[in-house]
Each structure stands twice: as structure tokens, then as C-alpha cells.
Design an enzyme around this catalytic site. Structure first.
Site, PDB file in Angstrom:
ATOM      1  N   ASP A  96     -90.573 -93.524 -31.653  1.00 38.06           N
ATOM      2  CA  ASP A  96     -90.087 -94.520 -30.700  1.00 38.06           C
ATOM      3  C   ASP A  96     -91.303 -95.141 -30.017  1.00 38.06           C
ATOM      4  OD1 ASP A  96     -87.792 -93.097 -31.444  1.00 38.06           O
ATOM      5  OD2 ASP A  96     -86.846 -93.376 -29.484  1.00 38.06           O
ATOM      6  N   LYS A 146     -80.429 -98.791 -30.435  1.00 40.20           N
ATOM      7  CA  LYS A 146     -80.423 -97.575 -29.615  1.00 40.20           C
ATOM      8  C   LYS A 146     -80.486 -97.929 -28.131  1.00 40.20           C
ATOM      9  CE  LYS A 146     -83.039 -93.326 -28.605  1.00 40.20           C
ATOM     10  NZ  LYS A 146     -84.177 -92.462 -28.988  1.00 40.20           N
ATOM     11  N   LYS A 189     -84.613-100.691 -29.435  1.00 33.58           N
ATOM     12  CA  LYS A 189     -84.123 -99.792 -28.390  1.00 33.58           C
ATOM     13  C   LYS A 189     -84.278-100.467 -27.034  1.00 33.58           C
ATOM     14  CE  LYS A 189     -85.438 -95.228 -26.493  1.00 33.58           C
ATOM     15  NZ  LYS A 189     -86.302 -94.046 -26.715  1.00 33.58           N
TER      16      LYS A 189
END
Length: 318
Positions: free
Chosen positions: A155, A254, A218
Site C-alpha cells: 500500500d 479500498k 485506496k
């Protein structure tokens, strides 16, 4: 598992023409939140679906090998076995999608899951999380080290200053370098939407991240003052849809930060189903970044099975 997003050349003409209708976005987000949720067995089924999409996360300064091990055990058995047995779901392999930790704790998580013969992915934040303000060389090395230690998902966090000043070429190149550093590990790009200022910036950052090869986009690090909100999500999933229609490449989504209740998870699943369709309702294309959500879902499952809410001592600690 869908094919990875290979990315495309930066299309600055697409980026420059973006205009987001703020009122329409807010109205759409309100519609989704107002949807009636299923009850009883239908709600229980959706909650189990949500569990399988969770990136169970610990990103605390006092993380140790022991609490990472506990997190991994919880990821493997997210709902108490007897509750699943009562629902005839005990043999369906229900686990969370991944565990998410700092780079320094990746090896601990990999060791715990390997010892338990689990195939759950280990995800790691990287690239100067959460601010993304360290030198590019340092951020790239952090990605490589996490991958070497066994992280299968990374991430990354973008340099917000590049988005805020409209340096889309520079942002594209940075993210592209992160993608190369990830190698075979899937890359989720954190936009830190609470610091991007406008919906238009959020859309532009989303498409640039996807053009650069992000496998997921995300919302947040969870450390900003504003994290995952439904209006921002509408903008991001519309960008995902537009990218898919233009390129044929599916990119995951996400939300993370502030997702704490079962009701929250049901709204997020509703948003994905309505905006992107059933194909996106799977861990390969949808994740919920959360640390406390699982405890509330297990509490609701307990209520569904027994007809009462559990006392604090009746459920295992997450």
C-alpha cells in the site's frame, strides 16, 4: 484473480478535461446511504462477505511480534468457530483477505501465517507512510525491503504536493517507479483524499494512479482528519469504471479509515454492487481497510445466531 492492471501511457488530455459535479456526487452518496439493508440471514450473509474483504490492520507505534501474531491468528479465524458451525459456514474457508502491517513487521506476519500453513496475504504500507514526504530513493527502497520480507501487497502513499500543484506527469512517474519496485506484489495506491482538496483532484489522482499501473486505488491512510467518505468513494469508483471502459483493465477499490461498524460495511458493499457490479464484490477487487470493524461484525453474527448481544468476555479480542 483478475489480470493485473498493466497501466497505460499518461493521457494528460483526459486529466485536463475532468470536471466533477459536486452536487450530483453528494446526491448519489445520499441515495446509497439511504438504501434499506437486508435483515436476518441476508444481513448475516452480507456480513460474512464483508469479512472476506477485510485487510485486518495494525499500524501502531507499539506493534510487536506478539500482537502481529495475534492479528494473524484472528485473520485466520475471524468469526468464532461455533457461530460459523451454527450457520453451516464452518467449512467454507472464511478468513480475512489480508493482514496489513508496517514494513518492519512484515517478516513477523509472514512467519506466523507460514507456521499456520495459511495462504492469507501480507500487505505492507510503504513509501513514507503516512505523509509520503521522504526522499524518493528512500521510499523505493522501503517498497523493495517489504517485498523481500514476503509482502505480497504494497500500500503506497502518493506525494500529495504533486497532486495539489497539478504535477501529474511527475506523479505518474513516481507511481510507475513504485509499481516496478513492487515486482510481483500487488500495488494499492493511497490517495489521502482528505488532503486533496476537491473532488476533481480526487478523480484526477485516481486516473493518474491507474494509468501508472495501480492494481487498487485506496481512499486514505487512516491518519488524515478526513478519511473514507461515501461522496469521495463515488468519485473514485466512477474513475475506476471510466478506466475500465477505456482500457478493459479492472482496478480494485479500498476504502480505509473510520470504517468501524457492520452497518458501514453493508453500505460499502452496496456502493460497490450498484456502481461497479457483482464482479467487484470479491477480495480480488474490493478491500475494507479496518482494525476494529471485525469485532462489530462478529458481535452482529453472534446476535443473529443466539438472539442476544454478546457480553464483552464472550468474544475473542481482535
Amino acid at each position: 484473480m483478475p489480470a493485473r492492471n498493466p497501466g497505460i501511457d499518461l493521457d494528460l488530455e483526459w486529466v485536463s478535461k475532468v470536471r466533477v459535479n459536486q452536487q450530483a456526487v453528494l446526491r448519489r452518496a445520499q441515495q446509497i446511504q439511504a438504501r434499506k439493508q437486508g435483515k436476518k440471514q441476508w444481513q448475516a450473509a452480507w456480513l460474512l462477505k464483508a469479512v472476506t474483504c477485510i485487510d485486518l490492520t495494525t499500524l501502531a507505534g507499539d506493534d510487536t511480534p506478539s500482537n502481529v501474531h495475534r492479528l494473524c491468528m484472528k485473520a485466520m479465524q475471524p468469526i468464532r468457530h461455533d457461530l460459523l458451525e451454527n450457520m453451516d459456514m464452518h467449512d467454507k474457508g472464511i478468513t480475512t483477505a489480508a493482514v496489513c502491517v508496517y514494513p518492519a513487521r512484515v517478516a513477523d506476519a509472514v512467519k506466523s501465517l507460514k507456521a499456520a500453513n495459511s495462504s492469507i496475504s501480507v500487505a505492507s504500507v510503504a513509501t513514507g507512510f503516512p505523509a509520503g514526504q521522504t526522499a524518493l530513493k528512500t521510499r523505493l527502497e522501503e517498497v523493495r525491503m517489504a517485498v523481500e520480507d514476503g509482502a505480497r501487497e504494497i500500500d503506497i502513499v502518493i506525494n500529495r504536493s504533486l497532486a495539489l500543484t497539478g504535477q501529474w506527469q511527475a506523479l505518474y512517474q513516481e507511481i510507475h517507479q513504485f509499481r516496478e519496485a513492487c515486482g510481483e506484489a500487488h500495488m494499492k495506491t493511497i490517495l489521502a483524499v482528505g488532503e486533496l482538496g476537491t473532488f476533481t483532484n480526487v478523480y484526477k489522482a485516481s486516473v493518474v494512479a491507474m494509468m501508472a499501473g495501480s492494481d487498487f486505488i485506496k481512499t486514505s491512510t487512516g491518519k488524515e482528519s478526513v478519511n473514507a467518505t461515501y461522496p469521495v468513494a463515488v468519485v473514485m469508483v466512477r474513475a475506476i469504471r471510466d478506466y475500465f471502459l477505456r482500457t478493459g483493465h479492472k482496478v480494485g477499490f479500498k476504502p480505509a479509515g473510520g470504517i468501524r461498524t457492520s452497518k458501514d460495511s453493508l453500505v460499502w458493499l452496496t456502493l460497490m454492487k450498484e456502481e461497479l457490479g457483482d464482479e467487484w464484490l470479491c477480495p480480488a477487487l474490493f478491500r475494507l481497510g479496518a482494525s476494529t470493524l471485525l469485532a462489530d461484525i462478529e458481535r452482529q453474527i453472534y446476535h443473529y445466531v443466539t438472539g442476544r448481544y454478546a457480553a464483552p468476555y464472550e468474544l475473542p479480542l481482535a
